[in-house]
Each structure stands twice: as C-alpha cells, then as structure tokens.
Design an enzyme around this catalytic site. Structure first.
Site, mmCIF file in Angstrom:
data_model
loop_
_atom_site.group_PDB
_atom_site.id
_atom_site.type_symbol
_atom_site.label_atom_id
_atom_site.label_comp_id
_atom_site.label_asym_id
_atom_site.label_seq_id
_atom_site.Cartn_x
_atom_site.Cartn_y
_atom_site.Cartn_z
ATOM 1 N N HIS A 177 12.985 -4.636 -17.392
ATOM 2 C CA HIS A 177 11.559 -4.917 -17.585
ATOM 3 C C HIS A 177 10.932 -5.616 -16.389
ATOM 4 C CE1 HIS A 177 11.839 -4.687 -22.285
ATOM 5 N NE2 HIS A 177 11.947 -3.521 -21.683
ATOM 6 N N CYS A 185 2.529 -2.839 -4.965
ATOM 7 C CA CYS A 185 1.165 -2.460 -4.604
ATOM 8 C C CYS A 185 0.621 -1.441 -5.606
ATOM 9 C CB CYS A 185 1.138 -1.881 -3.196
ATOM 10 S SG CYS A 185 -0.540 -1.487 -2.609
ATOM 11 N N CYS A 190 0.743 3.700 -0.843
ATOM 12 C CA CYS A 190 1.325 2.625 -0.038
ATOM 13 C C CYS A 190 2.834 2.555 -0.232
ATOM 14 C CB CYS A 190 0.682 1.293 -0.426
ATOM 15 S SG CYS A 190 1.312 -0.128 0.505
ATOM 16 N N CYS A 215 -2.011 -6.631 -1.081
ATOM 17 C CA CYS A 215 -0.912 -6.091 -0.289
ATOM 18 C C CYS A 215 -1.083 -6.430 1.190
ATOM 19 C CB CYS A 215 -0.861 -4.580 -0.490
ATOM 20 S SG CYS A 215 0.405 -3.736 0.481
ATOM 21 N N CYS A 218 -1.780 -2.655 2.986
ATOM 22 C CA CYS A 218 -3.002 -1.855 2.799
ATOM 23 C C CYS A 218 -4.143 -2.634 2.170
ATOM 24 C CB CYS A 218 -2.687 -0.622 1.962
ATOM 25 S SG CYS A 218 -2.355 -0.976 0.230
#
Length: 314
Positions: A177, A185, A190, A215, A218
């Site tokens: 999990h 991201c 990306c 991020c 990006c």
C-alpha cells in the site's frame, strides 16, 4: 537410543516446553471454516481451550516455518497499534469511518490539492502518530524470524515504515500500500511518475498550512506514494504487486497478523489458500468479524503472541 535420537528427543522436548510457555500468551481457536452462530460459539469456547490445544496449533505453525515451508506473512494496521499508530477500523482511535474512504482518492486530491493535504493527509497520515512511531515487540519478532528463516517473506498493508525500522530483509519485504514519506509525480510523462521521487521537505505558508509539494523535474504536483481507493495495485512499480503475487502463488502457508482481512490483497491471498488448500494462521486481537471464518486464529495482543511464536523458532 543413539546420540542422534538423544539430540532429536532433546530438541522435541525443548520445542514442547517452549510451546507450553507460549501458551500463556496465546488463546487459540482451531476452527475449520464456518461462521455465524457457529463461529461465535467457537470464539467463546476458545477462551477455555486447553494448553495442549495451544501447543498443538502454535507448534504446528512453528514446525512448518522451521521446516522450510514457504511462508508469507501479511500484516495490517493492528500490528502497529502498540506503536501508537491508529487503525482504520474499530476502536475509539480508528480513522476508517472518519472520512478516510471519501478523502483517500486521487480524485479528491486533484479537486483541491491544498485542502486535501491540510484537511486529510496531514491529519490522518503525515502526523506525529505515524512519524514518531517506533517498532514494537511484534515488529521485532517478525524481523528476527525473517532474518533467521529465508523461507519467510512479508507483505504489509501498512505504510508506517516500522517493518523497515525493525530490520526486515528488504529483498523479502513488500509495502503493498506504499510508504509514508515517499512521493511520485502526477505528470504521467515524467520519469518520477513511475519512479520514487527524491526526498521531499514539506514547506508551510505563513499561516502554517502545508504547501502542496512539486516535482523537482517537471514542477507538477507530487502525490504521496500510497495506494488510494480509486487506484489498483499496479498503479506504481513501488507497490511491487507482481512480486507479491509471485510469493502468494509459491507460498505453502499464510500467516496474517493484525488485519481484518478486508482489503483486496487479503482477499486474493485467501482465494489462493482456498483453491490450493494451503493452511492459514491468523494472529489477531480477537476472533470476530471476517477473522472468525478462518482456521487457526491465535488471539491476544500481537506484542505478546508474536514474541511467543518467535520463541519456538529460536
């Protein structure tokens, strides 16, 4: 009697003695299916079971693991209660019914990232109860068993990182999990949408609210590396779903600890166990709900029952 016979007899005697000592920490139900009133009756009867029954069930499991059977341990939120981490179901401190299913989705995140972070994530997960938690005796017992027996693998539903802190072998450990404190991201193009983003320091605005992280590559929004309710297990490679399924199919025995058996991965495991007639053992605080329908329920605080089980494997 030969020297080898003497050794075997001594080993057997030691195992029985250890199992009898473990009996004082374990209350065992040996139920072979069934539910409803029958399960309730069995639960009541378990409280008065003889010590020999406890020795038999726990000793049987120790024999399987110690004998090299491929064992998959599956842990849930109940394991970390003694570490101060709240469960998702049951009890006054449970967070399951307090909006987690509504808020724990990527859809809710994208609707308003700042509100999601501050009204949900930092209140239920990125909080002191999780961040300040330390492994308890049950985590340590599982780690000790795994480091001694290479035939044991671990799949955890927990994102609290306490198994890692306890020292489980990382190559035999899956956080199905996700993992608290790691990020991905949200930009599918990306690199960090499929890899784990480098470490992130969460920043707060002058009002003290968390600013949604972005991020480094990006500048798109980052999402905690956790499995949300509108995602599947293959949502990110870090969940290692294929590895988990490989272990499940190859397993010869399943050991559940502190789980209500109410999530997708536990259902898959139990289906596999039923289809291929694999034994199932459950360490749980009590024998109620879904747990009552399955065989060999070892009840009591896992901080007591797991160390007792470990003592049989020393």
């Amino acid at each position: 009697m030969s020297k080898g016979d003497d050794t075997a007899a001594s080993s057997s005697s030691n195992t029985i003695a250890a199992a009898e000592a473990a009996a004082s920490s374990c209350d065992v139900t040996t139920q072979r299916g069934g539910g409803g009133a029958e399960a309730a009756a069995t639960t009541t009867a378990s409280r008065s079971m003889s010590r020999s029954s406890v020795v038999g069930v726990v000793g049987e499991l120790a024999g399987l693991v110690g004998g090299g059977a491929r064992a998959v341990v599956v842990t849930g939120a109940g394991l970390s209660v003694a570490s101060g981490v709240p469960t998702y179901r049951g009890g006054d401190k449970a967070i399951w019914d307090k909006y987690i299913t509504d808020w724990g989705t990527t859809e809710k995140f994208f609707a308003d990232p700042e509100v999601w972070w501050n009204e949900y994530w930092v209140k239920t997960h990125h909080c002191d109860a999780f961040l300040a938690a330390s492994p308890n005796r049950a985590h340590v017992a599982i780690s000790n068993i795994m480091n001694r027996y290479p035939n044991v693998t671990l799949i955890t539903q927990n994102i609290d990182k306490l198994h890692s802190a306890a020292g489980v072998p990382p190559d035999r450990y899956v956080e199905i999990h996700g993992c608290l404190g790691k990020y991905r991201c949200t930009n599918k193009k990306c690199t960090y949408s499929r890899e784990v983003h480098p470490e992130v320091e969460l920043l707060r605005n002058p009002a003290g609210l968390v600013i949604p992280a972005k991020c480094i590559l990006c500048t798109s929004l980052l999402l905690p590396l956790a499995l949300f309710f509108d995602e599947s297990y293959d949502a990110h490679p870090a969940f290692k779903f294929d590895t988990a399924m490989n272990w499940i199919y190859k397993a010869e025995v399943f050991i559940f600890v502190g789980t209500s058996l109410s999530v997708g991965i536990t259902g898959m495991i139990l289906q596999n166990a039923a289809r291929f007639d694999k034994p199932v053992y459950i360490f749980n605080l009590d024998n109620t709900g879904s747990v009552a329908a399955y065989p060999n329920v070892i009840t009591g605080p896992c901080t007591e029952t797991l160390p007792a089980f470990e003592s049989l494997l020393l």
